[in-house]
Design an enzyme around this catalytic site. Sequence first.
Site, PDB file in Angstrom:
ATOM      1  N   CYS A 323       0.827  -1.205   0.000  1.00  0.00           N
ATOM      2  CA  CYS A 323       0.000   0.000   0.000  1.00  0.00           C
ATOM      3  C   CYS A 323       0.863   1.257   0.000  1.00  0.00           C
ATOM      4  CB  CYS A 323      -0.957   0.004   1.191  1.00  0.00           C
ATOM      5  SG  CYS A 323      -0.129  -0.033   2.799  1.00  0.00           S
ATOM      6  N   GLU A 357      -1.967   1.200  -4.510  1.00  0.00           N
ATOM      7  CA  GLU A 357      -1.804  -0.191  -4.095  1.00  0.00           C
ATOM      8  C   GLU A 357      -1.153  -0.939  -5.252  1.00  0.00           C
ATOM      9  OE1 GLU A 357      -3.148  -3.043  -0.873  1.00  0.00           O
ATOM     10  OE2 GLU A 357      -3.411  -0.886  -1.052  1.00  0.00           O
TER      11      GLU A 357
END
Length: 365
Positions: A323, A357
């Site tokens: 992330c 992401e």
Amino acid sequence: MNLAAMDPSNYDAQLAEKKRKLSEGFAEFAPPELEVFASEPAHYRMRAEFRVWHEGDDLYYYMFDKVLDAKVRCEQYLPASTLINAIMTSLVEELRPNHSLRHRLFQVDFLSTLSGEILVSLLYHRQLDEQWQVEAAALKQRLSSQFNVNIIGRARKQKIDLDKDFVVETIKVNGQDLHYKQIENSFTQPNAKVSIKMLEWAIDATKQSQGDLLELYCGNGNFTIALAQNFNRVLATELAKPSVGAAQYNIAINNVDNVQIIRMSAEDFSDAMAKKRSFRRLEGIDLDSYNCNTIFVDPPRAGIDDETLKLIQGYERILYISCNPETLKDNLQTLSSSHKITRFALFDQFPYTHHMESGVLLERK
């Protein structure tokens, strides 16, 4: 939050810019062509948090816009699921005239699902009494005529569940229904439809795998459940107690019989694998019996510590979901000395923000 940036007409342009940044930022590692998985341009977030403003008899949700440097009233919220947007209006209309429910209320959190369940958490700067419970129960009953809803009250050192503090999400992954218990105030993937794409990508990336899988940072078993089909056995670690409980629940409701969850940190597990220390939590688990050729990691934003990186380098294949591109890039400085990137993906979990992401599959050189 930059509310002005949330314009569906600009969705493709902002995604193209993320693709450019990620491709250029990782060019030094010579990855294959970037696979890009888009989000819905609106109503993609299954979670939302709003502050509550009191102004005389009025009461409304607001967010703080960093660009405007001001609070912005939110009657609706474009990123939030249609279910959240629907209940927002009904809830605030119930709260405004109700002194017990609105008194010192400062925040409302929503956790929704594609399967229709929604959890509402009301946060207060006061202790909640019996009258609050009576009014909250009546509120739930009224809202239940329109919504499959549960309500939680929170105050300092106090939490009241009227029924339960979780929802159960059902998603379809490669045509198969998977069920996930998602607990209030615990991490869940915010963009459910992109999460499905992530699971399908991870399944595809590991479909030719042999032996067992080791997973670090497994959370509620989001990837664990989906990936179990590709391996003989899965050994997964997670430190947060609520997440471990949810993972065990999810293993059971999905009838998965080849997964072992261990409650411990990635750092401690690295020590256990290196036989630096022994742990009572590992009693009865024969780590040497596992034949893990593949390791899956989905670490927090801070990335992976040095000792765990050394552990990871011992595996033939590394599937890494990140992330935070900056910490992924930093970790790849180490991992690229022994492994090469064979799959590279961008998942637009967070449209209209700078967050990206990403996923890489690394295989030993």
